[in-house]
Every structure is written in structure tokens, then in C-alpha cells.
Design a protein around this motif. Structure first.
Motif: not given
Length: 254
Positions: A139-145
């Protein structure tokens, strides 16, 4: 200020948030309709596809809530109102992201969380500590991407001045792609979203590791853990593009 203005009319806020919730939920209804006629899609069961849906929709929902208003930058460049933001003692990026902050977009995030919670209770996974931690990391990495894509698309508008649809093709279009298993798409498309615009790190690659599925491109399993590095590189590149775009801005001349 925008949050207080929104909550001043709570009935209106609840209705628009529910509308956002229902509209985003139509994508999952389409998946349910497909599974009313089939048992598996690309070798994935309904809970597994729901897991893909929930993770990418949650990431897009959070990034859209925080940075979705960057798509308005092109209009501000064309009408010259960006100049008023440049003279204020606050970062231009933050001002544009917060401009007309739409709290109703929480509807998409809540809908994604509900689907993800349902899927997590039904997928057949041996829940080790690493697999449990992988879910919030996705969730965190996807939001950042997705946030990096929003930022890079906004930076491009300093030169194109009207590139919101190109940005949407990578954010909303990418979300529509990532909701389904990579095994149903051609390998060239999977390569494109892995090596060119690495949206596959939002959920495809970590989900394949978590679910114990082989990668259709034959990539090693450790690639699933590169999400934080990919997100950091994309955010750094988007930040550089944004700074260069701001420096190249020359106003409308009016």
C-alpha cells in the motif's frame, strides 16, 4: 480550509463520498459478474483477483486523495493563476496538491479497503510475518509510485500545458490494468509495465510472491522486494522533473 468547508455541508459530503464509493465499486461488480460465469481468470480465483483489485485501488485512492489535484496544473498555467501561488511563502507543489482538496475521494479508499479485507480473509496463504508485512508495504509503495506518476505528469504540463489525459492514462488506466492478473495480458504489455513504467511493483510482483505464483516473465522471486527502491527512484525522478518544470515556467505574459 477545504476540509472544513466540505464538512460544513455534511449531507452533501456524505452523498458525494457515497457516489465516489459506488462509482469505484462498479469495477469490482464487473469482476463479480465475470466470476459468476467462470471459476478462474488467468489461473487466479476470485479472492486472489479481489486481492489484486484491493491493493491497487487502495494505492490509487490514497495517491489520488493526496495528489489528484495536480491535474489542475495545466489549467492554472494556461490562465496565469499559477503566478499567484509562486509569490506565496509556501511550496508551490503543496499549494496545488491542497487546492480544492476533495475529501469525497475517501469513498474510493474505503471501498478498496473493504474489498481488500474480504480478500485477505479468503485467499489461501500461509501467513508468515514477512507476508503480513508485505500487505501494508504494498500500500505504501503503491501510493508512492502512483504519486510519482501524478507528479511527473504535472511536471510535463509545464511544457505541454494540457497533458491531464496522458497522466490519467497512467494512473486510472494503470489501476484498471493492475486489477487483473498479469497472466491474462500479452508478455510485451507486462514487460512495459515492469521495465518502462514500473507499475507492476504496485501489486503484481509482490502479490505473485505472496500468493506463491510464478512470474510470467520468469523474473527471480527477490524482485518482489524491490518495491521500496523502485518507489524511491520514481519519486526522486518525479521530484527532479517538477523542479525543472517550475524553473522553466515563464508565465502567460498577460
Amino acid at each position: 480550509m477545504w476540509v472544513r468547508a466540505t464538512l460544513a455541508y455534511r449531507t452533501s459530503f456524505l452523498l458525494t463520498a457515497f457516489g465516489n464509493f459506488a462509482a469505484s465499486g462498479l469495477d469490482f461488480v464487473a469482476i463479480l459478474l465475470m466470476f459468476s460465469r467462470i471459476r478462474a481468470l488467468g489461473g487466479f480465483s476470485l479472492p486472489e483477483v479481489a486481492f489484486l483489485y484491493g491493493t491497487c485501488s487502495l494505492a490509487l485512492g490514497l495517491s489520488d486523495l493526496l495528489l489528484g489535484n495536480l491535474s489542475r496544473l495545466g489549467a492554472r498555467i494556461r490562465d496565469g493563476t499559477l503566478d499567484t501561488l509562486l509569490v506565496r511563502p509556501a511550496p508551490v507543489f503543496v499549494q496545488i496538491a491542497a487546492d480544492r482538496f476533495a475529501l469525497r475521494r475517501l469513498g474510493r479508499t474505503v471501498q478498496a479497503l473493504l474489498v481488500l479485507g474480504w480478500a485477505l480473509g479468503r485467499i489461501d496463504v500461509d501467513w508468515t510475518a514477512g507476508r503480513v508485512l508485505m500487505v501494508p508495504l504494498m500500500a505504501v509503495c503503491g501510493t508512492a509510485i502512483f504519486g510519482a506518476v501524478y507528479t511527473a505528469g504535472a511536471a510535463f504540463q509545464f511544457w505541454a500545458q494540457d497533458a491531464a489525459e496522458l497522466q490519467n492514462s497512467l494512473t486510472y488506466g494503470g489501476n484498471a490494468l493492475l486489477q487483473y492478473p498479469p497472466t491474462v495480458f500479452a508478455r510485451d504489455l507486462v514487460r512495459g509495465v515492469t521495465f518502462i513504467v514500473p507499475l507492476a511493483f504496485v501489486n503484481w510482483l509482490p502479490a505473485l510472491w505472496l500468493l506463491g505464483r510464478p512470474d510470467p516473465l520468469g523474473l527471480p522471486r527477490w524482485v518482489a522486494f524491490l518495491g521500496p527502491a523502485v518507489a524511491a527512484l520514481m519519486c526522486a525522478g518525479a521530484g527532479l522533473a517538477w523542479r525543472r518544470g517550475v524553473r522553466s515556467y515563464r508565465s502567460t505574459g498577460s
